[in-house]
Design an enzyme around this catalytic site. Structure first.
Site, PDB file in Angstrom:
ATOM      1  N   ASP A  36      -1.323  -1.244   6.161  1.00 47.68           N
ATOM      2  CA  ASP A  36      -1.443  -0.778   7.539  1.00 47.68           C
ATOM      3  C   ASP A  36      -2.837  -0.315   7.906  1.00 47.68           C
ATOM      4  O   ASP A  36      -3.092   0.022   9.063  1.00 47.68           O
ATOM      5  CB  ASP A  36      -0.462   0.375   7.794  1.00 47.68           C
ATOM      6  CG  ASP A  36      -0.884   1.654   7.086  1.00 47.68           C
ATOM      7  OD1 ASP A  36      -1.525   1.555   6.013  1.00 47.68           O
ATOM      8  OD2 ASP A  36      -0.592   2.744   7.604  1.00 47.68           O
ATOM      9  N   ASP A  86       0.864  -1.173   0.000  1.00 48.38           N
ATOM     10  CA  ASP A  86       0.000   0.000   0.000  1.00 48.38           C
ATOM     11  C   ASP A  86       0.914   1.241   0.000  1.00 48.38           C
ATOM     12  O   ASP A  86       2.093   1.140   0.332  1.00 48.38           O
ATOM     13  CB  ASP A  86      -0.882  -0.039   1.250  1.00 48.38           C
ATOM     14  CG  ASP A  86      -1.762   1.189   1.368  1.00 48.38           C
ATOM     15  OD1 ASP A  86      -2.334   1.586   0.344  1.00 48.38           O
ATOM     16  OD2 ASP A  86      -1.853   1.736   2.477  1.00 48.38           O
ATOM     17  N   ASP A 146      -6.925  -2.301   4.060  1.00 51.69           N
ATOM     18  CA  ASP A 146      -5.975  -3.303   3.577  1.00 51.69           C
ATOM     19  C   ASP A 146      -6.290  -4.705   4.103  1.00 51.69           C
ATOM     20  O   ASP A 146      -5.709  -5.688   3.626  1.00 51.69           O
ATOM     21  CB  ASP A 146      -4.543  -2.938   3.996  1.00 51.69           C
ATOM     22  CG  ASP A 146      -4.074  -1.630   3.388  1.00 51.69           C
ATOM     23  OD1 ASP A 146      -4.415  -1.386   2.212  1.00 51.69           O
ATOM     24  OD2 ASP A 146      -3.398  -0.857   4.074  1.00 51.69           O
TER      25      ASP A 146
END
Length: 874
Positions: free
Chosen positions: A761, A561, A765
């Protein structure tokens, strides 16, 4: 300057307290919780403080009106002037607390409140346990974590606290280190392998290892008696005049006297475990030890007491050979192996005990204005604690008063202290360096960051790697095959061996049983897993299971990410642009009002920018978050919409053409652009930049050196994502990815034959982390992400992925080495013990040498596994 928190009544310092604006006035708060309550509409007109129960802070009594309303969920009478409210079907409803309001908004309409149905008198909950139960505390049914030792009112919602039932005593589960599926409520031996069970939970103090003490005592006695026995028997062969010192009969009885305590007492645990393995039909290493030493000792006892029972084929120079020294030495060497193994297992928990020792044993609890020193285990969520300079933070919590600098190297790995002020979170086990502060405990015991780290590492150390399945399959057939080989060896020596045939047959069969003991085979994988996962914990790499550790080594594609993983996750406003008559300050003020209720880092950057410019941020109503798109709210009677360009187009916003070019330029510079519309007309844009972490470039370069392909998934605009990917050298990227689409991208990669590790995080996600072959969460991220991931990088540093790969590779290499030692040793040792070298070279292995070789194989496996404690991962 000092002022009063309008929600809880605590005195706060305006210089470092959180703040929020409403109706042109600025209010200050002790914590983010109180500030959020205020922004959600909690009353701010407060009068005089009233006392609360023991352990709770005083709150201020809100001014009440003469009118009352009924909470539609719980039936309580509330003051419309000060209570929370919500609208439905044109009617305004009033609530006693946020819990009831949330249930109402979720669709509940009946009076079945979360704090229990009210009785006819309109007051007490039937769910409350009886008063006076030993160990009961008073809790708030609506606000988890609020506790008192006596009757009181909740400082958060004002409800009367009720008694809770006493907690049941903690249950200690004992498990086998080699077979984690074996569990029981007390100590004992594993029914599968005979190993002593150990507690599942790890104590911060060195464990009271009675098994190690027992085995050590048995070994010392065994060594003290076996050594002279060995010297006397071997010395006679070397020419020592033993015959001059005593008669053969006296010498035989001396051997019996020296060997019997060693075999009968020192080897007793092995015979018990061996017998249990036969009863349960689960043959293991102790089956072979019991058969080998038991047959040697029993044969020698019968030969001593009734030698006339043996035929000539058992005699050598007219006397029956005795094997007391073989039985005693075998038991002593096996005891040595057990002691070394138990010590190694004890050392594998040292990393956990080092972590647990970071928390102080005593906490300073503030109750009724007095400071009390209490054991750490008696601290509860909601307790007010004081931390002095130089002390460690006892539990996780939120600073309520004071300020300090906290050294968080335990979590972040950074030695520089981090400034903490009112409202900031602190982590148990970190070091308070300078100032003194008070904090409200939020998580205690196993729920703290430190507690969860310890629990996760302990659980992972007991897990089994897929590579162990092959070893388990071999071990399941190994012992029966060895027993069969020993029987065949005895028959072969009886038929074809030299005189005395039966004596040679017995010695060879016993040697086969002893040398084939699968100690090393059973230790090969678990020892490496335990030591390797403990080593990873010291580096801030928490692995949930051995299987996850193995998959990390094979992952060829690393999906990351952007926000919070590649970047710092703390964006800063870098550009403002407006269209029409609205000024930049007006646009920023309206945007900050909407973003006050948002939890997104980009929204926090907007709010911080408004405060830095000294703007008064108005109160926003009817806030709504649009997943993957933006946020909207009503501010001062105007509808404000903030989000991506595509969202504003979908909502029919006009006059966007003037902003598209400016937004494109900002995105090409790697900035994230938020478009602002007021009353469906474009008002301007806000460009926000999230700095890339200093460690990210090095991490990406290291992953490329390891042969890994790096893919970035982000919800940001394609131009912004392209700029970041180009700067970092990322192999591939996908922009504009919504949370539910990240999982689809992972599925496509796996369908294409890739082994995928996903690093993220955020809450968004979590699905992708669960879908990947192995999910990797940043320790600085959300709890949901960390619960979903199989690997957690405590320091939130992407370089941890490269270290995790190196750790996984090293552990797997170590396991393969151990399995090679174990298999090679048995493949070579069993035929030699059976006597295949005797016809050609006249070599026959004695049971004592077999026992020494067996112990040496176990020691070599343990020593090789312990090397992982010092392996470099950088």
């Amino acid at each position: 300057m000092k002022t009063i928190d309008p929600i809880c009544g605590m005195t706060v310092d305006t210089a470092n307290a959180l703040s929020a604006e409403r109706d042109g006035q600025t209010s200050y708060f002790c914590s983010e919780h109180c500030r959020r309550k205020f922004l959600e509409g909690a009353p701010k007109e407060l009068a005089t403080p009233r006392p609360h129960g023991k352990g709770l802070l005083p709150i201020l009594e809100p001014a009440t009106s003469t009118q009352t309303a009924t909470d539609p969920i719980c039936g309580m009478k509330v003051d419309p002037a000060t209570s929370l409210r919500a609208d439905r079907d044109g009617t305004t409803y009033y609530f006693c607390c946020e819990g009831c309001r949330t249930r109402f908004l979720g669709g509940q309409t009946t009076q079945s409140c979360c704090h229990g149905p009210a009785d006819a008198a309109g007051g007490t909950s039937r769910r409350a346990p009886a008063l006076g139960q030993p160990g009961s505390k008073y809790i708030c049914p609506m606000c988890p974590g609020v506790e008192s030792e006596g009757p009181a009112d909740c400082p958060q919602c004002g409800m009367a606290l009720g008694p809770s039932a006493p907690l049941p005593p903690a249950r200690t589960v004992w498990t086998c280190p080699m077979h984690p599926e074996v569990e029981q409520d007390g100590p004992g031996d594993c029914p599968l392998c005979g190993m002593p069970l150990e507690p599942r939970t790890v104590s911060p103090a060195p464990t009271d290892n009675s098994e190690l003490r027992s085995m050590t005592a048995r070994f010392r006695v065994g060594a003290a008696l076996s050594l002279p026995l060995l010297l006397l028997t071997m010395g006679e062969m070397a020419g020592l005049p033993v015959g001059r010192w005593m008669t053969p009969t006296q010498f035989s009885w001396l051997q019996f006297a020296l060997a019997t305590p060693v075999v009968a007492w020192g080897g007793w645990p092995f015979f018990v475990r061996g017998w249990n393995s036969l009863v349960q039909r689960r043959l293991n290493m102790f089956t072979l030890i019991a058969l080998g030493t038991g047959s040697s000792y029993a044969f020698s006892v019968v030969a001593l007491l009734a030698p006339e029972l043996f035929p000539a084929s058992f005699r050598h120079h007219g006397a029956v050979e005795l094997y007391f020294e073989a039985a005693a030495v075998i038991v002593t060497l096996v005891l040595l192996g057990q002691v070394l193994e138990l010590r190694a297992r004890e050392r594998t928990g040292s990393a956990l005990r080092e972590l647990m020792s970071l928390a102080p044993p005593v906490a300073h609890v503030v109750r009724d204005g007095r400071e009390l020193d209490v054991p750490l285990e008696t601290v509860h969520a909601g307790d007010l604690l004081r931390v002095r300079p130089g002390e460690k933070v006892p539990v996780d919590g939120i600073v309520t008063e004071g300020a300090s600098a906290i050294e968080e190297s335990m979590v972040t790995g950074e030695p520089m202290p981090v400034e903490k002020v009112t409202g900031d979170e602190v982590i148990g086990g970190t070091l308070n360096t300078t100032g003194s502060f008070e904090m409200r405990a939020s998580r205690v015991g196993s729920e703290t960051v430190l507690g969860r780290i310890v629990a996760m590492v302990a659980e992972a150390q007991r897990s089994r790697a897929p590579i162990q399945r092959a070893a388990d399959a071999v071990a399941a057939w190994f012992v029966p095959i060895v027993v069969l080989v020993a029987v065949l060896t005895f028959i072969a020596w009886t038929v074809w061996g030299p005189e005395p045939r039966l004596a040679h047959a017995l010695v060879s069969a016993v040697t086969v049983l002893v040398i084939a003991c699968p100690c090393a085979l059973g230790l090969a994988t678990p020892m490496s897993i335990m030591v390797g996962i403990g080593r990873g914990a010291k580096e801030g790499i928490l692995v949930r299971s051995a299987e996850s550790l193995e998959v990390v080594a094979s992952a060829d594609t690393i999906v990351v990410d952007k926000t919070g993983t590649l970047t710092e996750g703390r964006p800063r406003l870098t550009q403002l642009a407006t269209v029409g008559p609205m000024s930049e300050e007006e646009q920023l003020k309206l945007a900050a009002a909407v973003e006050q209720a948002s939890e997104h880092p980009l929204g926090r950057a907007v709010v911080d920018a408004a405060r830095d410019r000294g703007l008064t941020v108005p109160f926003a109503r009817q806030f709504e978050s649009i997943t993957g798109g933006g946020v909207t709210a009503t501010v001062e009677g105007r509808t404000v919409l903030i989000g991506r360009l595509s969202l504003l187009k979908e909502q029919g916003v006009r006059e966007l053409d003037q902003l598209e070019a400016a937004g494109r330029e900002a995105q090409e510079r790697g900035q994230t652009v938020l478009f602002v519309a007021v009353d469906a007309i474009a008002a301007g844009l806000i460009a926000v930049s999230d700095p890339i972490k200093e460690s990210t470039r090095e991490a990406i370069a290291t992953l490329h050196q390891l042969g890994r392909r790096v893919v970035m998934l982000t919800g940001d605009h394609e131009r912004t994502a392209q700029a970041v990917a180009r700067e970092l050298g990322i192999d591939d990227f996908h922009a504009g990815v919504l949370p539910d689409q990240k999982r689809e991208h992972i599925q496509k990669l796996r369908a294409g034959g890739k082994t995928v590790a996903m690093a993220g995080d955020g809450v968004n996600d979590a699905p992708a982390l669960a879908e990947a072959d192995v999910g990797i969460a940043m320790g600085t991220g959300t709890d949901v992400a960390m619960e979903t991931a199989a690997v957690i990088l405590v320091k939130g540093d992407l370089r941890g992925i490269a270290r995790a790969i190196l750790l996984s590779r090293t552990v797997l290499r170590n396991i393969r080495q151990n399995l090679f030692f174990a298999f090679f040793y048995n493949i070579l040792g069993v035929p030699v013990a059976a006597g295949v070298l005797y016809p050609a070279f006249g070599l026959l292995l004695s049971p004592m040498l077999a026992a020494a070789a067996m112990s040496l194989s176990s020691v070599s496996v343990i020593a090789n596994a312990l090397r992982l404690r010092r392996v470099p991962l950088r």
